[in-house]
Design an enzyme around this catalytic site. Structure first.
Site, mmCIF file in Angstrom:
data_model
loop_
_atom_site.group_PDB
_atom_site.id
_atom_site.type_symbol
_atom_site.label_atom_id
_atom_site.label_comp_id
_atom_site.label_asym_id
_atom_site.label_seq_id
_atom_site.Cartn_x
_atom_site.Cartn_y
_atom_site.Cartn_z
ATOM 1 N N ASP A 299 -4.853 3.220 -1.888
ATOM 2 C CA ASP A 299 -5.964 3.459 -0.964
ATOM 3 C C ASP A 299 -6.581 4.826 -1.219
ATOM 4 O O ASP A 299 -5.953 5.861 -0.988
ATOM 5 C CB ASP A 299 -5.459 3.383 0.484
ATOM 6 N N HIS B 55 -1.025 -1.383 -4.294
ATOM 7 C CA HIS B 55 -2.314 -1.122 -3.645
ATOM 8 C C HIS B 55 -2.472 0.386 -3.425
ATOM 9 O O HIS B 55 -1.653 1.020 -2.761
ATOM 10 C CB HIS B 55 -2.351 -1.869 -2.303
ATOM 11 N N MET C 113 -10.993 -6.736 5.235
ATOM 12 C CA MET C 113 -10.252 -5.728 5.996
ATOM 13 C C MET C 113 -9.972 -6.250 7.402
ATOM 14 O O MET C 113 -10.886 -6.679 8.104
ATOM 15 C CB MET C 113 -11.056 -4.432 6.085
ATOM 16 N N MET D 37 -12.419 3.733 -0.876
ATOM 17 C CA MET D 37 -13.142 3.930 0.394
ATOM 18 C C MET D 37 -13.847 5.271 0.283
ATOM 19 O O MET D 37 -13.517 6.242 0.982
ATOM 20 C CB MET D 37 -12.146 3.884 1.565
ATOM 21 N N HIS E 208 -8.280 0.485 -4.090
ATOM 22 C CA HIS E 208 -9.228 0.225 -3.003
ATOM 23 C C HIS E 208 -9.994 1.516 -2.723
ATOM 24 O O HIS E 208 -9.469 2.433 -2.094
ATOM 25 C CB HIS E 208 -8.412 -0.253 -1.785
ATOM 26 N N SER F 140 0.845 -1.198 0.000
ATOM 27 C CA SER F 140 0.000 0.000 0.000
ATOM 28 C C SER F 140 0.876 1.242 0.000
ATOM 29 O O SER F 140 1.696 1.445 0.900
ATOM 30 C CB SER F 140 -0.889 0.015 1.241
ATOM 31 N N MET G 128 -9.377 7.497 -0.265
ATOM 32 C CA MET G 128 -10.269 7.840 0.859
ATOM 33 C C MET G 128 -10.832 9.245 0.661
ATOM 34 O O MET G 128 -10.148 10.127 0.153
ATOM 35 C CB MET G 128 -9.486 7.789 2.170
ATOM 36 N N ASP H 114 -6.227 -7.032 4.176
ATOM 37 C CA ASP H 114 -5.684 -5.670 4.199
ATOM 38 C C ASP H 114 -5.815 -5.067 5.597
ATOM 39 O O ASP H 114 -6.918 -4.893 6.108
ATOM 40 C CB ASP H 114 -6.483 -4.825 3.184
#
Ligand code: DX5
Ligand code: ZN
Length: 219
Positions: free
Chosen positions: A36, A34, A138, A69, A67, A9, A38, A176
């Site tokens: 992330d 990866h 998760m 979110m 990913h 990540s 957000m 993760d």
């Protein structure tokens, strides 16, 4: 058991030189990257927009494991796909219609993942297992790197593994959050074949990415 893949990540990378960090990960043996994403709303943290992904895309040919979110998620899928995501993973809580979100991702020609927060039951994904490419379990509350691994989620990994084996469904099981050199063994034993890791990969052994990726793969 499927081959173990490591998906570092970049949340734990040096954001002032993301391109170089991605090159270092590739040289260190990362299987995918990866990312992330957000939004400060679905989770209490803000990170990477599509423009950043577009900019770092040219630094590697490795799979971008994105990913999301963010909520509501649908209206951003096309942008993240066009920016260079290869796998797009979303949380079912971020959409009103899981099937529609799956279709949106597939229509962009991308692989689909569904992510379950620690308290989200596998029931929400059961009916979609034969329609998606990956389930992301998760093992921390989404939002931040560097949190402590929650071993209670391993039962969900086991359950997904069991169901997909029984039904002969080919799917990746990714885990993760809080993965380290010890609990990675438990995650693999439970059935995970893709391990995400931020702080362990970037901080252990003075940030020796190659060594840390190797240990996570072999342990
Ligand atoms: C948390 C993210 C994770 C996290 C991983 O919301 O989805 O990918 O950054 O970092 P570590 O391995 O430090 O928990
Ligand atoms: Zn993640």
């Amino acid at each position: 058991m499927k081959n173990i893949q490591i998906s570092p990540s970049i949340l734990s990378a040096d954001f002032s030189q993301l391109g170089t960090e991605i090159k270092r990960l590739e040289e260190g043996g990362a299987d995918m990257i990866h990312v992330d994403v957000m939004d400060g709303h679905f989770v209490p943290n803000l990170t990477i927009g599509p423009e950043v992904i577009k900019n770092i895309r040219s630094y590697t040919k490795k799979v971008f494991d994105v990913h999301l979110m963010i909520s509501p998620v649908d209206k951003y899928i096309s942008e993240y796909a066009k920016a260079g995501a290869d796998i797009i993973t979303f949380h079912p809580e971020a959409t009103e219609n899981t099937q529609k979100t799956i279709d949106l991702i597939k229509n962009e020609g991308k692989k689909v993942g569904i992510s379950l927060k620690p308290k989200t039951s596998i029931d929400v994904v059961k009916n979609f297992l034969n329609k998606i490419d990956l389930v992301l379990i998760m093992s921390v509350e989404p939002g931040f790197s560097g949190q402590k691994f929650m071993p209670e989620v391993l039962s969900k990994v086991k359950e997904i593994k069991k169901i997909t084996k029984e039904k002969n469904i080919k799917i990746d099981i990714e885990i993760d959050g809080g993965i380290n050199f010890d609990n990675c063994t438990l995650a693999k034993k439970a059935g995970a074949n893709i391990l995400v890791s931020g702080s362990t990969i970037f901080k252990e052994n003075k940030g020796d990415l190659k060594k840390n990726i190797e240990i996570l793969r072999k342990n």
